[in-house]
Design a protein around this motif. Structure first.
Motif, PDB file in Angstrom:
ATOM      1  N   ILE A 114      15.878  15.443   0.693  1.00  0.00           N
ATOM      2  CA  ILE A 114      14.680  15.670   1.513  1.00  0.00           C
ATOM      3  C   ILE A 114      14.390  14.466   2.414  1.00  0.00           C
ATOM      4  N   ALA A 115      14.389  13.289   1.838  1.00  0.00           N
ATOM      5  CA  ALA A 115      14.149  12.066   2.621  1.00  0.00           C
ATOM      6  C   ALA A 115      15.100  10.989   2.123  1.00  0.00           C
ATOM      7  N   ASN A 116      16.022  10.593   2.990  1.00  0.00           N
ATOM      8  CA  ASN A 116      17.018   9.600   2.582  1.00  0.00           C
ATOM      9  C   ASN A 116      16.665   8.182   3.009  1.00  0.00           C
ATOM     10  N   SER A 117      15.500   7.997   3.619  1.00  0.00           N
ATOM     11  CA  SER A 117      15.060   6.660   4.015  1.00  0.00           C
ATOM     12  C   SER A 117      13.555   6.669   4.214  1.00  0.00           C
ATOM     13  N   VAL A 118      12.990   5.466   4.267  1.00  0.00           N
ATOM     14  CA  VAL A 118      11.562   5.326   4.536  1.00  0.00           C
ATOM     15  C   VAL A 118      11.381   4.190   5.537  1.00  0.00           C
ATOM     16  N   ALA A 154       0.816  -1.216   0.000  1.00  0.00           N
ATOM     17  CA  ALA A 154       0.000   0.000   0.000  1.00  0.00           C
ATOM     18  C   ALA A 154       0.847   1.262   0.000  1.00  0.00           C
ATOM     19  N   ALA A 155       1.969   1.244   0.707  1.00  0.00           N
ATOM     20  CA  ALA A 155       2.824   2.427   0.762  1.00  0.00           C
ATOM     21  C   ALA A 155       3.276   2.842  -0.628  1.00  0.00           C
ATOM     22  N   SER A 156       3.719   1.900  -1.427  1.00  0.00           N
ATOM     23  CA  SER A 156       4.202   2.209  -2.774  1.00  0.00           C
ATOM     24  C   SER A 156       3.064   2.589  -3.706  1.00  0.00           C
ATOM     25  N   GLY A 157       1.993   1.793  -3.686  1.00  0.00           N
ATOM     26  CA  GLY A 157       0.897   2.051  -4.600  1.00  0.00           C
ATOM     27  C   GLY A 157       0.214   3.378  -4.339  1.00  0.00           C
ATOM     28  N   ILE A 158      -0.045   3.677  -3.080  1.00  0.00           N
ATOM     29  CA  ILE A 158      -0.761   4.906  -2.739  1.00  0.00           C
ATOM     30  C   ILE A 158       0.131   6.130  -2.913  1.00  0.00           C
ATOM     31  N   ALA A 159       1.402   6.009  -2.529  1.00  0.00           N
ATOM     32  CA  ALA A 159       2.320   7.127  -2.735  1.00  0.00           C
ATOM     33  C   ALA A 159       2.435   7.467  -4.219  1.00  0.00           C
ATOM     34  N   ALA A 160       2.516   6.449  -5.066  1.00  0.00           N
ATOM     35  CA  ALA A 160       2.582   6.691  -6.504  1.00  0.00           C
ATOM     36  C   ALA A 160       1.304   7.356  -7.005  1.00  0.00           C
ATOM     37  N   GLU A 161       0.171   6.920  -6.503  1.00  0.00           N
ATOM     38  CA  GLU A 161      -1.112   7.499  -6.894  1.00  0.00           C
ATOM     39  C   GLU A 161      -1.166   8.992  -6.588  1.00  0.00           C
ATOM     40  N   LEU A 162      -0.543   9.404  -5.493  1.00  0.00           N
ATOM     41  CA  LEU A 162      -0.594  10.804  -5.056  1.00  0.00           C
ATOM     42  C   LEU A 162       0.615  11.610  -5.515  1.00  0.00           C
ATOM     43  N   GLY A 163       1.542  10.973  -6.211  1.00  0.00           N
ATOM     44  CA  GLY A 163       2.729  11.696  -6.641  1.00  0.00           C
ATOM     45  C   GLY A 163       3.661  12.041  -5.500  1.00  0.00           C
ATOM     46  N   ILE A 164       3.718  11.159  -4.505  1.00  0.00           N
ATOM     47  CA  ILE A 164       4.606  11.373  -3.349  1.00  0.00           C
ATOM     48  C   ILE A 164       5.808  10.446  -3.485  1.00  0.00           C
ATOM     49  N   PRO A 165       7.019  10.977  -3.649  1.00  0.00           N
ATOM     50  CA  PRO A 165       8.203  10.111  -3.649  1.00  0.00           C
ATOM     51  C   PRO A 165       8.549   9.736  -2.210  1.00  0.00           C
ATOM     52  N   LEU A 166       8.574   8.465  -1.908  1.00  0.00           N
ATOM     53  CA  LEU A 166       8.840   8.060  -0.524  1.00  0.00           C
ATOM     54  C   LEU A 166      10.254   8.439  -0.097  1.00  0.00           C
TER      55      LEU A 166
END
Length: 381
Positions: A260-264, A243-255
């Motif tokens: 800005i963010a070097n880890s998730v 869900a993290a990957s699919g939903i982030a992609a749907e919203l245009g959010i790079p994890l």
């Protein structure tokens, strides 16, 4: 050999549309839950016509889909008298399903004993078990291998978060059995799921265990794989888009994003024994240069947010909560961390809801705050 006599086995809900907050979004204009039963038919007229994309625990759709195991042909689902939630519902399901489960096992075992599995007279080995991830809900996010295995299965044990659209790929001769879990109601215990998988695999069936997202990310797939392998059953895992990957992609959010963010970090929001406190929040989970994704965190978010801010995560950290991500019923709530719990409550989001916390959220084109803020964030990297 595993025994089926350990195998274990309807409610209303409605959430009205909510557009009062400027930060509440539906990328698709369908934003309410409406699951009905005979006990709620009188109030269903006030509910939206949109239904859940998933299998709600006592929905008519669940009992239609699994009607074979109740030895019941469902012709007019609207006439079904679905019971209220009670402690007896699960036990009633167990009693109703057991005869047909035993009958199916008997047919499979007879076929094996007669050498019918390979067309000859030789002995047959056990069947295979596939742990298949079905992604966050959008059927177009399934892998080709997942579709092929789903279409070839004899028996499919599916969770609540396997979307109805995904289940359309199931072959016409396959048998479906709901083993979903929700807060306060487990149609099967984990141990009973293990026994079902083992019993049918030992009888030579191709068994598919369907799980939302990825089976090895908060899906307890590792436990099922470990149990079966110890019993000599071959287990094959087909990954799904978590869900993290699919939903982030749907919203245009790079994890993750350079500078800005070097880890998730993926975190379960589950509590101990149904409380409101998350299981564990390490101090380094509050790293402002990391992205935090919280699964199953609606009930524990208020406590989680306070802990994160206590450990140093800025209170104005961008965040988003996504209900039923990647499905037509998707709804969003964007807010700063300090306000997120209140905004979710106002919008009446329901499970399943994924929460993403971190500066990368402001990079989404749907982030409602100043676009200058996101531009400055990127320029500062």
């Amino acid at each position: 050999m595993a025994l089926v006599n350990r195998v274990s086995g309807f409610s209303s809900c409605s959430v009205s549309s909510h557009f009062g907050k400027a930060k509440t979004f539906g990328l698709n204009p369908i934003c309410s839950l409406n699951c009905t039963s005979s006990s709620s038919s009188s109030s269903s007229s006030s509910s939206s016509s949109s239904s859940s994309p998933f299998t709600e625990k006592h929905s008519v759709e669940r009992y239609q889909r699994d009607s074979w195991v109740y030895n019941t042909q469902v012709e007019d689902a609207s006439s079904w008298n679905l019971p209220f939630d009670s402690n007896s519902v699960r036990e009633n399901d167990i009693a109703l399903q057991l005869p047909e489960l035993k009958k199916m096992l008997g047919v499979l075992r007879e076929k094996r004993e007669s050498g019918g599995c390979d067309g000859g007279g030789g002995s047959c080995g056990p069947g295979n078990v596939y742990l298949v991830g079905t992604g966050p809900g959008d059927p177009e996010l399934l892998t080709l291998k997942a579709v092929r295995v789903i279409q070839s299965a004899h028996l499919l044990l599916y969770d609540r978060l396997v979307s109805n659209d995904v289940l359309e790929f199931v072959g016409p001769d396959a048998r479906l059995l709901y083993v979903g879990k929700t807060a306060g109601y487990h149609s099967r215990t984990q141990e009973e799921i293990h026994e079902l998988l083992l019993s049918f695999a030992e009888a030579g069936a191709t068994v598919v265990r369907l799980k939302g997202g990825d089976p090895l990310v908060f899906g307890r797939g590792g436990e099922e794989m470990d149990f079966l392998q110890k019993q000599g059953i071959q287990v094959k895992v087909i990954p799904g888009i978590t869900a993290a990957s699919g939903i982030a992609a749907e919203l245009g959010i790079p994890l993750t994003h350079r500078g800005i963010a070097n880890s998730v970090r993926f975190l379960t929001g589950h509590s101990r024994k149904g409380g409101t406190d998350p299981l564990f929040v390490a101090e380094n989970a509050a790293d402002p240069d990391s992205t935090l994704v919280v699964y199953m965190g609606l009930s524990t978010l208020p406590s989680l947010a306070l802990k994160l801010m206590h450990h140093g995560l800025p209170s104005n950290t961008p965040a988003v909560a996504v209900e039923r991500g990647t499905t037509p019923q998707q709804r969003l709530v964007f807010a700063e961390l300090k306000d997120l719990a209140d905004e979710i409550s106002s919008a009446e989001l329901v499970s399943p809801t994924l929460i993403v916390i971190g500066k990368v959220v402001a990079l989404s084109p749907f982030w409602p705050h100043s676009s200058i803020e996101a531009s400055l964030l990127v320029e500062a990297k």
